[in-house]
Design a protein around this motif. Structure first.
Motif: not given
Length: 343
Positions: A36-40, A42-43, A45-53
């Motif tokens: 579920e992490y890999r799917a999210l 992929e949807a 984008g990048g690791f840092l963008a996910m940290c700040y979202d």
């Protein structure tokens, strides 16, 4: 006993109570081993963008809680948000890891312009997770310890021997102290901000603490961590603090005494029986299953879990890995591990 301790086993252990079975969580439990992490990722984008979202980071933090029912939820973020907030550019190269620019090879911070507002989304992530956290689950925050963070800031990337930071610390300790002091100051504010947003305990990760000579270890690991512990405890006395100085071996008792942490994380190289004898009586410990034993599964996993449980059966103990869970870890092995710990 306060309701918050009786209802949250992990927090109770951090305050010195033994629980049987011990509470369990895993370092890097929200990550690449989960489909579920890999799917999210992929949807989104990048690791840092996910940290700040905050929406995405909260969802990732909660994924392993919903799947496994761990006793602790660890904030999804990265230790390098601190140098980013201090003014270095931060990005992640695919397959190569983090990059920071400009590298502080001479320890000169004067060209950096702090952007502490970059940390605001992290606090919002905490608030979102706490609002959805199951009863009994402890919300864990974290930061990198100053020495480990400084190694990245000085070199501009990770390294095998932390040579650039070690050379600067020997060659110009005044300049290196300025880097450490900047990290300490912002880390104190950052951890207090996490606690105010709802975090109940925090962990200081010192992945490279084991690379230093004894005098350097005292100056660049113990003293900065003591400063953070004292300041956070003075400001927010109810928050528990876990120290995780990877690779320091026989220095663990000294680190425990001198930093004043509430609990100590053990890496996988530490004999838990030795730790139980050497560490201050009653000090809660966390760990220390080898992540590769978790990948192996089967009899190897059963033996390793049994050894740790037996060695620490009279001490407050949080079951965890000796370092982060690896991406190739089978989900079924994590399920088996939880069953073994809790049976």
């Amino acid at each position: 006993m306060p309701e918050s301790l009786t209802d949250r086993p992990l927090l109770a252990v951090l305050r010195g109570e033994r629980r049987d079975p011990p509470p369990v969580w895993l370092m890097r439990q929200a990550g690449r081993y989960l489909p579920e992490y890999r799917a999210l990722r992929e949807a989104k984008g990048g690791f840092l963008a996910m940290c700040y979202d905050p929406e995405t980071a909260a969802a990732i933090t909660l994924q392993p809680i919903r799947r496994f029912g761990f006793d602790g939820a660890i904030l999804f973020s990265d230790i390098l948000v601190i140098p980013h907030a201090l003014g270095q550019d931060l990005w992640f190269e695919t397959g190569e890891g983090p990059r920071l620019a400009p590298p502080l090879l001479d320890g000169d911070l004067s060209g950096l312009s702090a952007k502490t507002s970059l940390l605001d989304p992290v606090y919002e992530t905490v608030r979102r997770v706490v609002a959805e956290l199951p009863a009994g689950t402890t919300m864990l925050g974290f930061a990198g310890s100053p020495w480990t963070v400084a190694t990245y800031m000085v070199a501009g990337a990770g390294s095998k021997d932390q040579g650039a930071a070690r050379r600067l610390a020997y060659g110009d300790p005044i300049a290196f102290q300025r880097v450490i002091d900047a990290i300490v100051g912002l880390t104190i504010d950052y951890l207090i901000g996490q606690i105010d947003a709802g975090v109940m305990a925090v962990q200081l990760f010192d992945s490279w603490a084991g690379t230093l000579a004894p005098d350097e270890f005292r100056r660049w690991v113990v003293a900065p961590n003591r400063a953070i512990v004292d300041a956070v405890r003075a400001a927010r006395p109810d928050a528990a603090i876990i120290g995780f100085p990877k690779g320091i071996g026989e220095k663990l008792p000294f680190y425990a005494r001198e930093t004043g942490v509430d609990a100590l994380g053990l890496d996988e190289t530490i004999d838990p029986a030795w730790a139980d004898e050497a560490l201050p009586k009653g000090l809660p410990v966390q760990g220390n299953l080898d992540p590769l034993a978790l990948i192996a599964g089967g009899a190897a996993l059963e033996r390793a879990v049994g050894t740790i449980r037996a060695a620490l059966n009279t001490r407050p103990h949080i079951f965890n890995l000796g370092h982060g869970i690896l991406p190739e870890t089978p989900v079924s092995h994590v399920e088996r591990l939880i069953a073994m710990v809790r049976q």
